[in-house]
Design a protein around this motif. Structure first.
Motif, PDB file in Angstrom:
ATOM      1  N   VAL A 167       0.844  -1.199   0.000  1.00  0.00           N
ATOM      2  CA  VAL A 167       0.000   0.000   0.000  1.00  0.00           C
ATOM      3  C   VAL A 167       0.873   1.242   0.000  1.00  0.00           C
ATOM      4  N   PRO A 168       0.673   2.155  -0.929  1.00  0.00           N
ATOM      5  CA  PRO A 168       1.406   3.415  -0.871  1.00  0.00           C
ATOM      6  C   PRO A 168       1.219   4.095   0.483  1.00  0.00           C
ATOM      7  N   ALA A 169       2.301   4.611   1.017  1.00  0.00           N
ATOM      8  CA  ALA A 169       2.263   5.172   2.369  1.00  0.00           C
ATOM      9  C   ALA A 169       1.191   6.246   2.544  1.00  0.00           C
ATOM     10  N   PRO A 170       1.020   7.179   1.588  1.00  0.00           N
ATOM     11  CA  PRO A 170      -0.031   8.185   1.785  1.00  0.00           C
ATOM     12  C   PRO A 170      -1.438   7.578   1.866  1.00  0.00           C
ATOM     13  N   VAL A 171      -1.682   6.526   1.084  1.00  0.00           N
ATOM     14  CA  VAL A 171      -2.991   5.875   1.121  1.00  0.00           C
ATOM     15  C   VAL A 171      -3.194   5.183   2.463  1.00  0.00           C
ATOM     16  N   ARG A 172      -2.171   4.514   2.935  1.00  0.00           N
ATOM     17  CA  ARG A 172      -2.280   3.826   4.229  1.00  0.00           C
ATOM     18  C   ARG A 172      -2.560   4.833   5.348  1.00  0.00           C
ATOM     19  N   ARG A 173      -1.869   5.975   5.316  1.00  0.00           N
ATOM     20  CA  ARG A 173      -2.089   6.992   6.347  1.00  0.00           C
ATOM     21  C   ARG A 173      -3.505   7.548   6.246  1.00  0.00           C
ATOM     22  N   ALA A 174      -3.952   7.831   5.025  1.00  0.00           N
ATOM     23  CA  ALA A 174      -5.299   8.382   4.846  1.00  0.00           C
ATOM     24  C   ALA A 174      -6.365   7.409   5.321  1.00  0.00           C
ATOM     25  N   SER A 175      -6.172   6.120   5.069  1.00  0.00           N
ATOM     26  CA  SER A 175      -7.158   5.129   5.503  1.00  0.00           C
ATOM     27  C   SER A 175      -7.259   5.081   7.022  1.00  0.00           C
ATOM     28  N   GLY A 176      -6.137   5.345   7.700  1.00  0.00           N
ATOM     29  CA  GLY A 176      -6.159   5.365   9.157  1.00  0.00           C
ATOM     30  C   GLY A 176      -6.894   6.554   9.729  1.00  0.00           C
ATOM     31  N   ARG A 177      -7.145   7.557   8.877  1.00  0.00           N
ATOM     32  CA  ARG A 177      -7.868   8.751   9.340  1.00  0.00           C
ATOM     33  C   ARG A 177      -9.351   8.699   8.994  1.00  0.00           C
ATOM     34  N   TYR A 178      -9.796   7.600   8.408  1.00  0.00           N
ATOM     35  CA  TYR A 178     -11.219   7.465   8.102  1.00  0.00           C
ATOM     36  C   TYR A 178     -12.002   7.565   9.410  1.00  0.00           C
ATOM     37  N   ARG A 179     -13.013   8.427   9.422  1.00  0.00           N
ATOM     38  CA  ARG A 179     -13.711   8.766  10.659  1.00  0.00           C
ATOM     39  C   ARG A 179     -15.037   8.030  10.775  1.00  0.00           C
ATOM     40  N   TYR A 180     -15.307   7.586  11.977  1.00  0.00           N
ATOM     41  CA  TYR A 180     -16.605   6.969  12.294  1.00  0.00           C
ATOM     42  C   TYR A 180     -17.400   7.907  13.189  1.00  0.00           C
ATOM     43  N   GLY A 181     -18.709   7.811  13.086  1.00  0.00           N
ATOM     44  CA  GLY A 181     -19.595   8.633  13.889  1.00  0.00           C
ATOM     45  C   GLY A 181     -19.893   7.990  15.227  1.00  0.00           C
ATOM     46  N   PRO A 182     -20.821   8.577  15.980  1.00  0.00           N
ATOM     47  CA  PRO A 182     -21.197   8.013  17.285  1.00  0.00           C
ATOM     48  C   PRO A 182     -21.810   6.624  17.137  1.00  0.00           C
ATOM     49  N   GLY A 183     -21.906   5.935  18.246  1.00  0.00           N
ATOM     50  CA  GLY A 183     -22.444   4.578  18.248  1.00  0.00           C
ATOM     51  C   GLY A 183     -23.965   4.540  18.300  1.00  0.00           C
ATOM     52  N   THR A 184     -24.453   3.330  18.150  1.00  0.00           N
ATOM     53  CA  THR A 184     -25.895   3.054  18.177  1.00  0.00           C
ATOM     54  C   THR A 184     -26.160   1.895  19.123  1.00  0.00           C
ATOM     55  N   MET A 185     -27.264   1.954  19.800  1.00  0.00           N
ATOM     56  CA  MET A 185     -27.736   0.855  20.629  1.00  0.00           C
ATOM     57  C   MET A 185     -29.093   0.424  20.088  1.00  0.00           C
ATOM     58  N   MET A 186     -29.321  -0.878  20.028  1.00  0.00           N
ATOM     59  CA  MET A 186     -30.589  -1.411  19.539  1.00  0.00           C
ATOM     60  C   MET A 186     -31.331  -2.077  20.700  1.00  0.00           C
ATOM     61  N   VAL A 187     -32.627  -1.798  20.803  1.00  0.00           N
ATOM     62  CA  VAL A 187     -33.470  -2.425  21.820  1.00  0.00           C
ATOM     63  C   VAL A 187     -34.658  -3.059  21.106  1.00  0.00           C
ATOM     64  N   HIS A 188     -34.831  -4.357  21.300  1.00  0.00           N
ATOM     65  CA  HIS A 188     -35.922  -5.090  20.659  1.00  0.00           C
ATOM     66  C   HIS A 188     -36.937  -5.529  21.715  1.00  0.00           C
ATOM     67  N   LEU A 189     -38.213  -5.288  21.429  1.00  0.00           N
ATOM     68  CA  LEU A 189     -39.272  -5.616  22.376  1.00  0.00           C
ATOM     69  C   LEU A 189     -40.256  -6.601  21.760  1.00  0.00           C
ATOM     70  N   ALA A 190     -40.645  -7.591  22.540  1.00  0.00           N
ATOM     71  CA  ALA A 190     -41.809  -8.420  22.232  1.00  0.00           C
ATOM     72  C   ALA A 190     -42.921  -7.938  23.147  1.00  0.00           C
ATOM     73  N   LEU A 191     -44.040  -7.547  22.563  1.00  0.00           N
ATOM     74  CA  LEU A 191     -45.119  -6.926  23.330  1.00  0.00           C
ATOM     75  C   LEU A 191     -46.385  -7.770  23.284  1.00  0.00           C
ATOM     76  N   ASP A 192     -47.151  -7.701  24.362  1.00  0.00           N
ATOM     77  CA  ASP A 192     -48.453  -8.374  24.428  1.00  0.00           C
ATOM     78  C   ASP A 192     -49.571  -7.532  23.836  1.00  0.00           C
ATOM     79  N   GLY A 193     -49.249  -6.344  23.366  1.00  0.00           N
ATOM     80  CA  GLY A 193     -50.234  -5.468  22.726  1.00  0.00           C
ATOM     81  C   GLY A 193     -49.496  -4.292  22.122  1.00  0.00           C
TER      82      GLY A 193
END
Length: 543
Positions: free
Chosen positions: A308-334
């Protein structure tokens, strides 16, 4: 696999974009293999009985409007239907719930929606109608750009068409709107804090807090595309979508191997020529390797550093992720007994924020590592759209909790002491359910079972969701359009000839739109033609 295995193309990762890319290539007569680390293909499109037997939940992605409206679906609809893919659609796509039993509701019936908004505020109805007129003027160009590679001749044609039909003034008007934050969009068009929150909530589905520039594009599209089309889920569970894609791929001669984790892309004479799995088996790719992964995983894990060309490798390491997500699943009686009235239980999504200020605090708290005191609840009432998901009279509810920190440093409310997700998930789930109870009093008494997934669980299920970022990478302006996944590296080609990148890390980003997979396959087919960019191998060793 055995060392003798050889294909025209190998796809690393069986998310929906990887499957779509493989399907287009197989339809073109290529021999194709998809290698997926998990026991089933689909990535973030998955479903199952997450709570109780007979209750089928969409584990991550649920609203499939983008796939249903995609070019890929149009191209393969009959084959996918033959393999069991069907959709259920509601004409009550989304609503917002507010304190004191107040709500705003959007129906597929435009006049009914406008009447409901007018009953709340004449100014909001006027603003909604005005923004809808702008959407109608510009939607053809936006969706045209959304479905084109960036940069490309097709994308330039969309811009030129916009200028030809709407003029410089029209193009400037659209650009001004798209560069707005969601707070600015709401304050420009709506008069009440309720309507402004209705717009801003859509930005939080991605990583656009209310004050992030460029956040207005997604709400502009979702506010009205969902109104026009309703909201659709896969009948019987989201897992049936990738299952149908896989079955149709097999019908075209493609192969899928699950439990096959790739740990290296193999290079020879300057180009990608195959892959190696963690069990040591290899497979050759005569024409292309397509990686349905993030740029950091590709350039820092799947390729040797010297390849991998060094500039590409460095740029890939700076790829940014956003905040996290939590999932809540419910089984309901109504159904959920919303304080705003029983009709609300029939809507596909109910956003519970309640206001723009709450969204802004939640976003900043999450970025600061704090469990938010008032997270946005995107309440997906799946069985209201698809009654096959639960036993008669009972329901499944899908709650996306936006946003939360990938790593916890504290609690904004000062009541949760745990700072590791395995221990914090229970009290945080309690906070989510307590908030839901305030808007749907008595709802928690109908819960038969609850299952929660943390940001760590999301990443474990799909490594592209780093830190539980459900959008697989920030969509802020510095990492979007021409800059996705990183400056100087847009499109689907990579720094290695014969190796391509697809998925949510590439344009047009997150969502089950299948666009990246389709455009990647088109690029691969174009490059493989005589005279194409990678028709002959480059001389020398891998860079």
């Amino acid at each position: 696999m055995t060392p003798a295995d050889s294909y025209d193309a190998i796809v690393v990762g069986g998310g929906h974009n990887g499957l779509v890319a493989a399907l287009y290539l197989a339809r073109a007569g290529w021999s194709v293999a998809v290698l997926e680390r998990n026991a089933a293909v689909g990535g973030a499109i998955a479903g199952g009985e997450a709570t109780l037997p007979g209750f089928v939940h969409d584990l991550y992605s649920t609203n499939q409007n983008l796939f249903l409206g995609s070019r890929a679906y149009a191209d393969f609809a009959s084959g996918l239907a033959r393999h069991g893919l069907r959709f259920r659609t509601t004409g009550r796509p989304y609503a917002n719930a507010f304190p004191d039993g107040l709500s705003l509701r959007v129906h597929s019936d435009y006049e009914r929606t406008l009447g409901h908004l007018a009953a709340h505020s004449a100014g909001d109805a006027e603003g909604f109608a005005g923004l809808y007129r702008q959407y109608r003027r510009f939607a053809p160009y936006l969706f045209g750009l959304y479905g084109s590679a960036v940069p490309s001749v097709a994308a330039v044609r969309q811009v030129l068409s916009l200028l030809r039909h709407r003029g410089v003034r029209g193009a400037a008007e659209l650009t001004h709107t798209l560069l707005m934050s969601t707070r600015e969009l709401g304050e420009t068009w709506f008069t009440t804090r309720e309507a402004r929150a209705m717009a801003a909530c859509w930005g939080m589905h991605l990583d656009f807090g209310p004050d992030v520039a460029g956040g207005a594009m997604f709400p502009l599209l979702e506010l009205f595309a969902d109104m026009e089309n309703g909201m659709s889920v896969v009948e019987g569970g989201a897992q049936r979508l990738p299952q149908a894609l896989g079955a149709l791929l097999a019908e075209h001669g493609g192969e899928i191997s699950t439990g096959a984790e790739v740990d290296r892309v193999l290079c020879r004479n300057g180009r990608a020529v195959g892959v190696r799995c963690v069990d040591g088996s290899t497979a050759a790719a005569r024409r292309a390797v397509i990686a349905d992964v993030g740029p950091a995983a590709l350039y820092q894990r799947l390729l040797e550093p010297g390849q991998v060309p060094a500039p590409v490798r460095r740029a890939s390491g700076r790829y940014r992720y956003g905040p996290g997500t939590m999932m809540v699943h419910l089984a309901l009686d109504g159904p959920l007994p919303w304080a705003a009235g029983d009709e609300l239980s029939g809507f596909g999504y109910v956003h519970v924020a309640p206001y723009v200020g709450d969204l802004a605090r939640t976003y900043i708290e999450s970025l600061s590592g704090l469990l938010p005191a008032e997270p946005l609840l995107v309440v997906g009432q799946t069985s209201a759209v698809d009654p096959t998901r639960a036993p008669a009279g009972r329901h499944v509810v899908w709650i996306q909790v936006r946003t939360v920190p990938p790593v916890i440093s504290g609690d904004a409310a000062g009541t949760i002491r745990q700072t590791r997700w395995p221990e914090a998930v229970e009290p945080m789930t309690g906070r989510v359910l307590a908030k839901l109870e305030r808007y749907a009093p008595g709802g928690t008494s109908r819960i038969a079972c609850v299952t929660a997934y943390t940001p760590q669980d999301l990443e474990a299920a799909d490594p592209n969701l780093v830190g539980g970022d459900s959008t697989a990478g920030s969509h802020h302006l510095s990492q979007n359009f021409l800059f996705r996944p990183m400056p100087g590296h847009s499109g689907y080609r990579t720094a290695i000839p014969g190796l391509y990148l697809t998925g949510a890390a590439t344009w047009p980003g997150a969502g089950t739109n299948a666009t990246s997979g389709r455009l990647t396959a088109r690029q691969v087919l174009k490059d493989s033609r005589p005279g194409g960019r990678f028709w002959t191998s480059r001389a020398g060793r891998c860079p």
